[in-house]
Design a protein around this motif. Structure first.
Motif, PDB file in Angstrom:
ATOM      1  N   MET A   1       0.844  -1.197   0.000  1.00 37.44           N
ATOM      2  CA  MET A   1       0.000   0.000   0.000  1.00 37.44           C
ATOM      3  C   MET A   1       0.878   1.245   0.000  1.00 37.44           C
ATOM      4  N   VAL A   2       0.571   2.208  -0.892  1.00 41.04           N
ATOM      5  CA  VAL A   2       1.356   3.425  -0.984  1.00 41.04           C
ATOM      6  C   VAL A   2       0.982   4.341   0.177  1.00 41.04           C
ATOM      7  N   GLU A   3       1.992   4.841   0.895  1.00 40.31           N
ATOM      8  CA  GLU A   3       1.702   5.704   2.036  1.00 40.31           C
ATOM      9  C   GLU A   3       1.168   7.042   1.552  1.00 40.31           C
ATOM     10  N   PRO A   4       0.155   7.578   2.231  1.00 44.14           N
ATOM     11  CA  PRO A   4      -0.368   8.892   1.840  1.00 44.14           C
ATOM     12  C   PRO A   4       0.664   9.970   2.125  1.00 44.14           C
ATOM     13  N   THR A   5       0.589  11.053   1.367  1.00 45.04           N
ATOM     14  CA  THR A   5       1.568  12.125   1.473  1.00 45.04           C
ATOM     15  C   THR A   5       0.874  13.467   1.640  1.00 45.04           C
ATOM     16  N   ALA A   6       1.356  14.234   2.618  1.00 43.16           N
ATOM     17  CA  ALA A   6       0.816  15.569   2.888  1.00 43.16           C
ATOM     18  C   ALA A   6       1.879  16.618   2.594  1.00 43.16           C
ATOM     19  N   LEU A   7       1.447  17.729   2.017  1.00 43.19           N
ATOM     20  CA  LEU A   7       2.291  18.902   1.829  1.00 43.19           C
ATOM     21  C   LEU A   7       1.744  19.990   2.737  1.00 43.19           C
ATOM     22  N   ILE A   8       2.500  20.322   3.772  1.00 48.89           N
ATOM     23  CA  ILE A   8       2.047  21.287   4.779  1.00 48.89           C
ATOM     24  C   ILE A   8       2.903  22.543   4.660  1.00 48.89           C
ATOM     25  N   TRP A  28       1.957   8.935   7.689  1.00 54.99           N
ATOM     26  CA  TRP A  28       2.025   9.654   6.432  1.00 54.99           C
ATOM     27  C   TRP A  28       3.465  10.038   6.112  1.00 54.99           C
ATOM     28  N   ARG A  29       3.736  10.247   4.843  1.00 55.38           N
ATOM     29  CA  ARG A  29       4.937  10.962   4.428  1.00 55.38           C
ATOM     30  C   ARG A  29       4.569  12.436   4.389  1.00 55.38           C
ATOM     31  N   VAL A  30       5.451  13.281   4.887  1.00 52.78           N
ATOM     32  CA  VAL A  30       5.150  14.708   5.003  1.00 52.78           C
ATOM     33  C   VAL A  30       6.250  15.536   4.354  1.00 52.78           C
ATOM     34  N   VAL A  31       5.843  16.427   3.473  1.00 48.32           N
ATOM     35  CA  VAL A  31       6.721  17.496   3.003  1.00 48.32           C
ATOM     36  C   VAL A  31       6.222  18.766   3.681  1.00 48.32           C
ATOM     37  N   ALA A  32       7.073  19.383   4.475  1.00 43.41           N
ATOM     38  CA  ALA A  32       6.664  20.545   5.259  1.00 43.41           C
ATOM     39  C   ALA A  32       7.630  21.693   4.998  1.00 43.41           C
ATOM     40  N   THR A  33       7.103  22.913   5.080  1.00 41.07           N
ATOM     41  CA  THR A  33       7.932  24.062   4.740  1.00 41.07           C
ATOM     42  C   THR A  33       8.191  24.966   5.932  1.00 41.07           C
ATOM     43  N   VAL A  34       9.332  25.629   5.864  1.00 40.90           N
ATOM     44  CA  VAL A  34       9.703  26.683   6.803  1.00 40.90           C
ATOM     45  C   VAL A  34       9.963  27.946   5.988  1.00 40.90           C
ATOM     46  N   LEU A  70       8.818  20.925  -6.769  1.00 40.07           N
ATOM     47  CA  LEU A  70       7.910  19.815  -6.471  1.00 40.07           C
ATOM     48  C   LEU A  70       7.199  19.291  -7.713  1.00 40.07           C
ATOM     49  N   SER A  71       7.504  19.847  -8.856  1.00 43.07           N
ATOM     50  CA  SER A  71       6.850  19.431 -10.092  1.00 43.07           C
ATOM     51  C   SER A  71       6.980  17.929 -10.300  1.00 43.07           C
ATOM     52  N   GLY A  72       5.876  17.291 -10.617  1.00 44.85           N
ATOM     53  CA  GLY A  72       5.886  15.845 -10.823  1.00 44.85           C
ATOM     54  C   GLY A  72       5.521  15.050  -9.593  1.00 44.85           C
ATOM     55  N   ARG A  73       5.559  15.692  -8.416  1.00 47.50           N
ATOM     56  CA  ARG A  73       5.141  15.014  -7.188  1.00 47.50           C
ATOM     57  C   ARG A  73       3.621  14.993  -7.108  1.00 47.50           C
ATOM     58  N   ARG A  74       3.069  14.070  -6.316  1.00 42.57           N
ATOM     59  CA  ARG A  74       1.634  14.014  -6.098  1.00 42.57           C
ATOM     60  C   ARG A  74       1.355  13.911  -4.599  1.00 42.57           C
ATOM     61  N   PHE A  75       0.359  14.655  -4.145  1.00 44.67           N
ATOM     62  CA  PHE A  75       0.037  14.726  -2.726  1.00 44.67           C
ATOM     63  C   PHE A  75      -1.443  14.417  -2.515  1.00 44.67           C
ATOM     64  N   ASP A  76      -1.721  13.748  -1.405  1.00 45.18           N
ATOM     65  CA  ASP A  76      -3.104  13.490  -1.027  1.00 45.18           C
ATOM     66  C   ASP A  76      -3.713  14.692  -0.322  1.00 45.18           C
ATOM     67  N   LEU A  77      -2.860  15.493   0.306  1.00 36.17           N
ATOM     68  CA  LEU A  77      -3.311  16.677   1.035  1.00 36.17           C
ATOM     69  C   LEU A  77      -2.345  17.824   0.820  1.00 36.17           C
ATOM     70  N   LEU A  78      -2.893  18.974   0.458  1.00 38.95           N
ATOM     71  CA  LEU A  78      -2.169  20.242   0.487  1.00 38.95           C
ATOM     72  C   LEU A  78      -2.839  21.095   1.546  1.00 38.95           C
ATOM     73  N   VAL A 122      -2.077  17.988  -6.310  1.00 40.34           N
ATOM     74  CA  VAL A 122      -2.985  17.189  -5.477  1.00 40.34           C
ATOM     75  C   VAL A 122      -3.658  16.130  -6.338  1.00 40.34           C
ATOM     76  N   ARG A 123      -3.625  14.910  -5.843  1.00 39.77           N
ATOM     77  CA  ARG A 123      -4.218  13.793  -6.585  1.00 39.77           C
ATOM     78  C   ARG A 123      -5.721  14.007  -6.789  1.00 39.77           C
ATOM     79  N   PRO A 124      -6.292  13.447  -7.867  1.00 35.81           N
ATOM     80  CA  PRO A 124      -7.748  13.456  -8.009  1.00 35.81           C
ATOM     81  C   PRO A 124      -8.402  12.839  -6.777  1.00 35.81           C
ATOM     82  N   GLY A 125      -9.394  13.522  -6.245  1.00 33.44           N
ATOM     83  CA  GLY A 125     -10.039  13.044  -5.031  1.00 33.44           C
ATOM     84  C   GLY A 125      -9.337  13.450  -3.758  1.00 33.44           C
ATOM     85  N   GLY A 126      -8.237  14.213  -3.872  1.00 33.69           N
ATOM     86  CA  GLY A 126      -7.490  14.643  -2.701  1.00 33.69           C
ATOM     87  C   GLY A 126      -8.116  15.862  -2.032  1.00 33.69           C
TER      88      GLY A 126
END
Length: 227
Positions: A1-8, A28-34, A70-78, A122-126
């Motif tokens: 199962m692919v882990e969901p990914t959030a961009l915060i 989740w996998r998380v990409v987070a910004t400062v 981040l071009s080409g990446r896909r996230f379940d949550l932004l 953001v993925r379709p349905g995200g």
């Protein structure tokens, strides 16, 4: 199962930091910004599932550069977390132009530039969410105060409404989230909720709304907030 990914966006401290930590704890996998290059509390979260990016959402060029990286990446949550205020007692007619612009750019324009730039990741349905406030409710303003902050969050709410309608309400889940009055640097020591009482329930609410297309303005308990 692919882990969901959030961009915060905006996770160096406070509510955004707690969200990053909460999602990591939920697998989740998380990409987070400062905002700056220096070390922050986010850097203290040791996890192979955490990536840290840098962006100042008040800088249009930095937002565009983040989109390129981040071009080409896909996230379940932004999710965009941003919030500054001026003196809560300062009336809108008395605030300086510079201070008004600072609050509006950080709380409304910057977050929407991020949403506009990164929505296609953001993925379709995200889900796309923004951190608003109950103080952004026009219908529920019965006490006054916080005039510029209220206005900035009401503007954010309206801009999110326009974005969601323009992009199709049946395409994604769009959330405007009021986290409650939380004890942070901005909320102050007298606030009614700790971060630990707010953010896990914010994440629960986002999870419960996931997969339900449309726009909703909800609080940390999942209850609808009056517009």
């Amino acid at each position: 199962m692919v882990e969901p990914t959030a961009l915060i966006i905006g996770a160096s401290r406070g509510l955004g930091l707690a969200m990053a930590e909460e999602y990591l704890g939920r697998g989740w996998r998380v990409v987070a910004t400062v905002r700056n290059q220096g070390r922050t509390a986010l850097h203290g979260l040791v996890s192979e599932h955490l990536e840290i990016e840098t962006v100042d959402i008040a800088d249009e060029d930095q937002i565009a550069a983040l989109g390129d990286r981040l071009s080409g990446r896909r996230f379940d949550l932004l999710f965009v977390n941003a919030g500054v205020t001026n003196d809560p007692e300062e009336r809108v007619g008395a605030v300086s132009t510079e201070e008004f612009v600072r609050v509006m750019v950080t709380n409304a324009l910057g977050p929407m530039r991020v949403v506009e730039t990164l929505a296609d990741l953001v993925r379709p349905g995200g889900t796309i969410g923004v951190m608003s406030s109950g103080l952004g409710s026009i219908a529920d303003n019965r006490s006054g105060g916080w005039e510029v902050y209220r206005g900035s969050k009401a503007a954010l709410n309206m801009f999110m409404r326009s974005f969601a309608v323009r992009h199709g309400l049946d395409r994604l889940t769009y959330l405007i989230v009021a986290p409650g009055w939380v004890r942070t640097d901005m909320g102050g020591a007298g606030a009614s909720l700790s971060i630990g009482e707010s953010i896990p329930r914010v994440v629960d609410t986002i999870t419960a709304q996931s997969g339900k297309p449309g726009l909703r303005y909800v609080d940390y308990r999942g209850q609808a907030v009056p517009w």
